[in-house]
Every structure is written in C-alpha cells, then in structure tokens.
Design an enzyme around this catalytic site. Structure first.
Site, PDB file in Angstrom:
ATOM      1  N   SER A  52       0.724  -1.209  -0.050  1.00  0.00           N
ATOM      2  CA  SER A  52      -0.144  -0.177   0.018  1.00  0.00           C
ATOM      3  C   SER A  52       0.799   1.266  -0.052  1.00  0.00           C
ATOM      4  O   SER A  52       2.262   1.412  -0.104  1.00  0.00           O
ATOM      5  CB  SER A  52      -0.929   0.063   1.170  1.00  0.00           C
ATOM      6  OG  SER A  52      -0.150   0.638   2.301  1.00  0.00           O
ATOM      7  N   LYS A  53       0.149   2.373  -0.169  1.00  0.00           N
ATOM      8  CA  LYS A  53       0.627   3.649  -0.026  1.00  0.00           C
ATOM      9  C   LYS A  53       1.780   3.841   1.186  1.00  0.00           C
ATOM     10  O   LYS A  53       2.637   4.482   0.898  1.00  0.00           O
ATOM     11  CB  LYS A  53      -0.397   4.786   0.162  1.00  0.00           C
ATOM     12  CG  LYS A  53      -0.063   6.264  -0.074  1.00  0.00           C
ATOM     13  CD  LYS A  53       0.369   6.479  -1.468  1.00  0.00           C
ATOM     14  CE  LYS A  53       1.253   7.777  -1.812  1.00  0.00           C
ATOM     15  NZ  LYS A  53       2.250   7.591  -3.010  1.00  0.00           N
TER      16      LYS A  53
END
Ligand code: GLU
Length: 435
Positions: free
Chosen positions: A207-208
């Site tokens: 994820s980010k």
C-alpha cells in the site's frame, strides 16, 4: 475463438500498481493470443468516478502504452440493461425481492444461489471449490434501485464478449457468485485467472504506506513507462528463463498464464530503479536529451544547448531515473552550487590543501590547451612529482568545483566545465573554506 480480455477498473483518481499489473497481464495475454484487449470503466460510484479520476486512469494507460481495441465501455451507461436482466431473473424465479432488514425502505432484488457446490478451473491456481452451504444468496439490485457490482460486472463482461477474466485473487469469492450468475443468465462462463496479491516485505498487501503505490507516483518521480511496464510484468510472471530487461515484443511472445506464479509477489523498488536505469541507457540520445532539458527547465535552470549536451553525456550512464538529472548536473549550470559540508570538513579543510590548490591553479593556467587529455596528463605528472596521494589531490579539486565528492569522471568533467570556471571555483572555495 478470438480471445477477449479486459481491464475493468473503478476509477478513484489513483491507479494502484496492483491494478495496473492486472491490466498489463490482460494486455499481454490478448496480444500473445492475437485477441482483443478492452477497457471497461466501472464508474458506478459517481462520487469517486469523477471526470478527473477517469482521466487519471486513461493517462496511466496511455503512459504504459496499453492500447485498447475498442472504445471503452462505461458501466454507468448500462444501468437500464442491468435492471432489465434483474427483471428477467425475477420473472424466471432465479431471484426474489425482499425488504432486507425489514426497514421499510423498499425491496432489493436478491439472486438465488443454485444450492450446488461451486467449482472452477482457475487459469493460475488450478481447481477451486466451495461448498453450497457456504454460499449465500446475494443482493443484485439495491433497494434504491441501483445495480450491485456483481450483476453489473457479469452483464458487462457478457456484453463485451470477454473470454478471459484475469484479475486479483481478492475476487475469488466473487467468482463463485459470478459463475452462478452466468449460468442463470444462460451465458458462457469465461475462463477466470486470479493473480496473487502484490505484497510488501512483511507479506501484507502493498500500500501507499510502503512507498510509492500509484502509477502516477512513479511517473512524477522520473520513472519511464516502459520500465515500469517491464517491472510490473515480471512481478508475478517469468518468461521461463533469466531474462529481465525485455522488449514488448519479447514479453508478448513469452507471456502465458501458466508461467504466472500463484504465490504473492513482493515489491522491490531497488530492482525497479535498477531496471529503470537500464531503460534510461537504452533511450535514443535525442530522447534522453529532451528529457534532461525538460527536467532542467522545470527546475528553473537555464542551459545553453551545446554545453548542456556535453554535460548530459557525462552523466548519462549513471542516471537511474529522470529525477537524478538535476541533482547530478546542477553544479555545471550555476555558481550557487551546494557544498557537502562533511566532505568539506574532512577532505578540504586540511593542512596543505590551500597550497596544493594554488599549485594546481598555476598548473591549469599554464597548459596550452585545457582538455581531457591535457588535464589528465598534467595532474598525473603533478601527483607523481609531488608524491602526494591521488586522493589528496583529486578530492579537493572535485569538492572545489562540484561541491561534492562523487560525480562523473574527473578529466571529462574538468574539460566540460572549462578552465575559467574551474580556476574561479578553486579560488572561491579557498576564500570560503580555507581563510
Ligand atoms: N472494478 C473491479 C475492481 O477494480 C473489477 C474487478 C474485475 O472484474 O476485474 O476490482
């Protein structure tokens, strides 16, 4: 039968690399089999699917050169067809209406699961099965009259004639429902292939928080679309030999679902950076120069074309991403270049440096010509005669004229800067750090 694959993203304004990898695999599979690659924009969430979000998606695909063979299908335009199909299922007794939760807010349409065990041959994971008792009936039209993802997704795949659905394995549970819908609708069930997740070093979905996760991030950071394409293609697929940097044609030729791995693929940004460097090296010179000029311009650096072209030549082989260009070259274009303070303290502010630099200045000024060969020859002779070590001479010069200890090769670098700049910079550094 011609294969037809599709990418069916829900536009959100960002495109996660996991989604883009699914798009790449669908594209490669279609190209390998001589089929069609289609786009369906699942834009039923009107709040998130803004025109900007859709544009971000189209830009990301264009950047990665994922060309489509037909006009995109926008799911939001198909609501009537979705609702009509729900009516048909109701009329056939394959769905029923219910006021879910008894809230009095109206009835939704619920699809009746057939009551059989579910099973399908996944193109990647082999046979997957699920017991009938673990599969519940599910909503296909909400009480507010809007079609639910499952119904829309399946009907649109039928509409687009999709033969192979290649998507993330977070959809496996949905697939049992989707197959039941295909059968109820009397349509051919496509082949499903579920790709393993892309994960971080801890094995959790990437994820980010783990670093750059969106296609746009990589573009902004100076990666090349072709390099990201190649990297993502290899993130869960291998050509069956040890090739890594591959042309599109080679990837198309080698791509099969059988060679996709069924376990999670771990992101390694260092490897992507390396691969990007390989692509930077392969860029035609004029493209590299155009990119470098644009980067300088964006940074507000004015560069005279001929001089800049020489500078680019010096760093070309060391550039990993477009973002390296400005930090690697800024000192060629401005007298306000930054100094690495630690290097200044350790290698410059030392006894004897001022004397060495003064001798070198005289030496440089005495040369007939100031070029790569003459500076090379003169410096080597100086080092030999003075019996000073190589580093003791080279480090102060480099720090004085570049501000840092590393960079392109010394003599081409000096020749490019030119005698006047080199000597002036040596003078100024002496004034600034040694007085
Ligand atoms: N819009 C869905 C997603 O992005 C589509 C999944 C699919 O069928 O490919 O997850």
């Amino acid at each position: 039968m011609k294969t037809r694959t599709r990418f069916a993203p829900s536009p959100t304004g960002n495109v996660h690399i996991g989604n883009m990898r699914a798009a790449i695999y669908n594209w490669l599979f279609a190209r390998h089999t001589g089929g069609d690659f289609l786009l369906r924009v699942e834009d039923t969430d009107r709040e998130r699917s803004t025109p900007e979000a859709i544009q971000t998606l189209l830009d990301a695909m264009a950047w990665l050169k994922l060309d489509v063979d037909e006009e995109p299908l926008y799911q939001s335009t198909r609501a009537e067809a979705h609702l009509a199909a729900a009516e048909t299922l109701l009329a056939q007794g394959l769905a029923y209406k219910e006021d879910k939760g008894g809230t009095g807010q109206g009835e939704c349409v619920i699809f009746k699961m057939p009551g059989r065990d579910g099973s399908f041959a996944d193109g990647l994971k082999g046979t997957l099965s699920k017991k009938a008792e673990n599969m519940q009936d599910f909503v296909i039209v909400r009480s507010n009259g809007t079609p639910v993802f499952h119904l829309a997704n399946v009907l649109d795949d039928i509409e687009q004639g999709v033969t192979h659905v290649i998507r993330g394995d977070d959809h496996i549970e949905n697939t049992y429902r989707h197959i039941a819908l295909y059968e109820a609708l009397g349509a051919d069930v496509p082949i499903f292939a579920h790709l393993p997740m892309i994960v971080n070093a801890q094995g959790k979905p990437y994820s980010k928080r783990d670093g750059d996760a969106f296609v746009g991030d990589f573009r902004d950071k100076g990666f090349l679309g072709d390099a990201l394409f190649n990297y993502l293609a290899l993130l869960g697929w291998s050509p069956g030999d040890d090739r890594e940097v591959m042309t599109r044609a080679e990837m198309i030729e080698a791509f099969t679902l059988e060679r996709c791995q069924s376990s999670a693929a771990q992101v390694d940004l260092r490897k992507l950076t390396w691969m990007n460097g390989e692509y930077m090296l392969k860029l035609p010179l004029d493209e590299f120069e155009a990119m470098a000029f644009a980067a300088l311009e964006k940074a507000g650096i004015d560069a005279e074309p001929e001089y800049a072209a020489r500078v680019f030549g010096l760093i070309r082989e060391r550039v990993k991403t477009v973002a390296d260009i400005v930090p690697m070259t800024a000192y060629f274009f401005t007298e306000e270049y930054a100094f690495d303070e630690k290097a200044v303290r350790k290698k410059f502010q030392k006894d004897g440096v001022e004397d060495i630099l003064n001798q070198l200045k005289d030496l440089f000024l005495s040369l007939d010509t100031f070029d790569e060969a003459s500076t090379d020859q003169a410096l080597h002779a100086f080092i030999e005669e003075s019996r000073l070590g190589f580093g003791a001479v080279m480090a102060p010069i480099r720090i004085a004229v570049c501000g840092v200890q590393s960079g392109p090769e010394m003599f081409p670098m000096l020749a490019t800067l030119g005698r006047a700049r080199v000597v002036e910079r040596m003078d100024r550094a002496i004034e600034r750090f040694l007085k």
